[in-house]
Enzyme design. Structure first.
Site, short mmCIF file in Angstrom:
data_model
loop_
_atom_site.label_atom_id
_atom_site.label_comp_id
_atom_site.label_asym_id
_atom_site.label_seq_id
_atom_site.Cartn_x
_atom_site.Cartn_y
_atom_site.Cartn_z
N CYS A 260 1.08 -1.35 0.70
CA CYS A 260 0.48 0.16 -0.41
C CYS A 260 1.22 1.27 0.47
O CYS A 260 0.68 1.98 -1.23
CB CYS A 260 -1.12 -0.13 0.87
SG CYS A 260 -1.95 -0.81 1.60
N1 NAD Z 1 -3.02 -6.56 2.26
C1 NAD Z 1 -2.93 -4.85 3.09
O1 NAD Z 1 -2.56 -4.60 3.71
C2 NAD Z 1 -3.73 -3.67 2.03
C3 NAD Z 1 -4.58 -3.13 2.74
C4 NAD Z 1 -5.62 -2.11 2.57
C5 NAD Z 1 -5.96 -2.42 1.31
N2 NAD Z 1 -5.57 -2.94 0.52
C6 NAD Z 1 -6.05 -2.77 -1.11
O2 NAD Z 1 -6.25 -4.43 -1.33
C7 NAD Z 1 -6.31 -5.13 -2.32
C8 NAD Z 1 -5.37 -5.77 -2.96
O3 NAD Z 1 -4.42 -5.96 -1.95
P1 NAD Z 1 -3.94 -7.81 -0.90
O4 NAD Z 1 -2.80 -6.78 -0.81
O5 NAD Z 1 -4.77 -8.44 -0.91
O6 NAD Z 1 -2.93 -8.20 -2.65
P2 NAD Z 1 -3.24 -9.85 -3.11
O7 NAD Z 1 -2.31 -9.78 -3.97
O8 NAD Z 1 -2.82 -10.18 -1.71
O9 NAD Z 1 -4.42 -10.47 -3.14
C9 NAD Z 1 -5.10 -10.80 -4.67
C10 NAD Z 1 -5.68 -11.45 -5.16
O10 NAD Z 1 -6.26 -11.54 -6.50
C11 NAD Z 1 -6.11 -12.21 -6.84
N3 NAD Z 1 -6.71 -11.47 -9.04
C12 NAD Z 1 -5.82 -11.56 -9.83
N4 NAD Z 1 -6.25 -10.78 -10.16
C13 NAD Z 1 -7.73 -11.80 -10.13
C14 NAD Z 1 -8.55 -12.03 -11.45
N5 NAD Z 1 -8.84 -11.24 -12.13
N6 NAD Z 1 -10.13 -12.05 -10.31
C15 NAD Z 1 -9.95 -12.91 -9.72
N7 NAD Z 1 -8.77 -12.31 -8.17
C16 NAD Z 1 -7.51 -11.89 -8.86
C17 NAD Z 1 -4.63 -12.42 -7.16
O11 NAD Z 1 -4.48 -14.26 -7.22
C18 NAD Z 1 -4.81 -12.76 -5.27
O12 NAD Z 1 -4.60 -13.95 -4.13
C19 NAD Z 1 -5.41 -3.45 -3.25
O13 NAD Z 1 -5.91 -2.58 -4.22
C20 NAD Z 1 -4.63 -3.22 -2.26
O14 NAD Z 1 -3.86 -1.81 -2.32
C21 NAD Z 1 -4.26 -3.84 0.95
#
Ligand code: NAD
Length: 429
Positions: A260
């Site tokens: 992030c």
């Molecule tokens: N990790 C954190 O602490 C956090 C906190 C707040 C916000 N976010 C936001 O949340 C969002 C997700 O982050 P994350 O950390 O969970 O990412 P991540 O990479 O851990 O997970 C994303 C998942 O989405 C899947 N994916 C990708 N393309 C896809 C598609 N077309 N259809 C279905 N699944 C698909 C991937 O295989 C993966 O399992 C981002 O925008 C991030 O900025 C993350």
């Protein structure tokens, strides 16, 4: 009510469990078949999601992991939690969101709710996502289906922070979209914070992350300045945080990490240009934070120099590969930047991380993929010329480290309490 959550990563998976635990059946969708197979076996790939919790919900069919997007038609609401990285040119990459929109659209039905949780610039939900959903479904947001944005607020590695206890900001495309989203989240989250639009909700998330990025840059800058003056920044922050109002502690480190904070602020920078606006604070914070690994490298060189050694040819151990303490998430971790810089200067580089036994292949740092963590024992650790503490996991015994290591460069203040017992061995950075 049955819901689908798309993207079962660090955000999506804990959210699935939160709804399922509260009696809302969840269809968990991901394009990664290996993840779905693992979840179906009740085996979690995220350290703070426990196998036992997951397995019991999967067994009760409260959580159904699947790669079959056509099953969206069985659900009443869809929550999107897919990645929002930057491209190689550091521009927003909405491709994951748009691809997901295209997967949902054929199965959209009247009255359904679609919520985006991925962090992005203001305007994405009612702009690009809405247009994709409408174009491919023939339905209209606001009249045929509901559309909303609700940013995720995760505090990975903090056991006191539970998804259900963190207030949830929600913005709707229309007042009835907001109401639908409020009804959805009320089933799993204690407090809902409604805002007037999706754009205000998107902007809220960016404010939160930009606030962190700028404050981390500030303490990183002060660390360098105070260090030159012979003042310990950690002591100063500990004293300042006793002020009961108007101060909030942030801590210095070797640079920014995680999915992030190093990325999201630049979503706003990019969008602001469209309005002829500059984001000077964001850019300056980015500059200071990205300069930190070089500063740390300089301190490693000083520490080695004091032992009549050079970086070139020395054996260096980076301690902590994850981007923050007590998690197994190494995305954007500054530890990789430090490993690169040390290797560029001719050091022989190894790492130790109790939570990352081997570097997994990923979008970044592919050249380190397959590298294994060293063993944690005196024989191994005492063999290094320098140990650089990049991330201070609580599971590491720093007293043992202080006894075993020849020289320690500490960016996290993990060894401060032993420094006096080991004169000349422990260097702050
Ligand atoms: N990790 C954190 O602490 C956090 C906190 C707040 C916000 N976010 C936001 O949340 C969002 C997700 O982050 P994350 O950390 O969970 O990412 P991540 O990479 O851990 O997970 C994303 C998942 O989405 C899947 N994916 C990708 N393309 C896809 C598609 N077309 N259809 C279905 N699944 C698909 C991937 O295989 C993966 O399992 C981002 O925008 C991030 O900025 C993350």
């Amino acid at each position: 009510m049955k819901i689908a959550i798309i993207g079962l990563g660090y955000v999506g998976l804990p959210l699935c469990l939160q709804f399922a635990r509260n009696g809302v059946p969840v269809l968990g969708l991901d394009i990664d078949a290996a993840k779905i197979a693992s979840l179906s076996r009740g085996s979690s790939y995220i350290r703070h999601v426990k196998d036992a919790d997951l397995a019991s919900l999967v067994q009760q069919q409260m959580l159904i992991p699947s790669t079959d997007f056509s099953r969206i038609k069985e659900t009443d609401a869809v929550i999107i939690c897919v990645p929002t990285p930057l491209t190689k040119n550091r521009e927003p990459d909405l491709s994951y969101i748009l691809q997901t929109g295209e997967s949902i659209a054929p199965f959209l039905k009247r009255g359904m709710l679609v919520v985006l949780e991925s962090t992005t610039y203001p305007g994405t939900t009612e702009g690009e996502l809405r247009e994709t959903l409408e174009a491919k479904s023939g339905l209209k947001a606001g009249s045929d289906f509901h559309l909303a944005f609700s940013p995720e607020r995760e505090d990975p590695g903090n056991p006191a922070s539970q998804v259900g206890d963190i207030p949830k900001v929600v913005g709707g495309y229309t007042p009835s979209c907001l109401e639908a989203a409020r009804r959805l989240y009320s089933q799993a989250v204690k407090a809902i914070v409604p805002v007037s639009t999706c754009r205000a909700a998107e902007a809220t998330k960016l404010l939160e992350n930009i606030f962190r990025s700028i404050n981390i840059a500030l303490v990183n800058e002060l660390k360098v300045v105070y260090s030159a003056m012979g003042i310990d920044i950690w002591e100063v922050i500990t004293a300042a945080r006793t002020k009961p109002f108007g101060f909030m502690p942030f801590y210095p480190g070797p640079g920014l990490g995680g999915h992030c904070i190093p990325i999201d602020p630049f979503y706003l920078t990019w969008k602001a240009r469209e309005y002829g606006q500059n984001t000077r604070f964001i850019e300056l914070a980015g500059e200071i934070n990205t300069a930190m690994p070089r500063y740390v490298l300089g301190r490693v060189a000083e520490a080695l120099n004091a032992q009549r050694k050079s970086v070139k040819g020395s054996k260096a151990l980076v301690l902590g590969l994850a981007y923050k303490a007590n998690v197994d998430d190494d995305r954007e971790s500054p530890s990789y930047r430090l490993m690169d810089l040390l290797a560029e200067q001719g050091a022989e580089v190894s790492y130790y991380d109790p939570w990352i036994p081997v570097v997994r292949p990923g979008r970044e740092h592919a050249h380190w993929a397959g590298k294994k963590s060293v063993e944690w024992n005196q024989e191994t650790i005492s063999n290094f010329d320098v140990v650089l503490i990049s991330t201070a996991h609580a599971a590491v015994n720093y007293r043992d480290l202080a006894f075993w290591a020849r020289c320690i460069v500490d960016t996290r203040n993990a060894c401060a309490r032993f420094a006096e017992d080991f004169p000349g061995k422990i260097w702050n950075a």
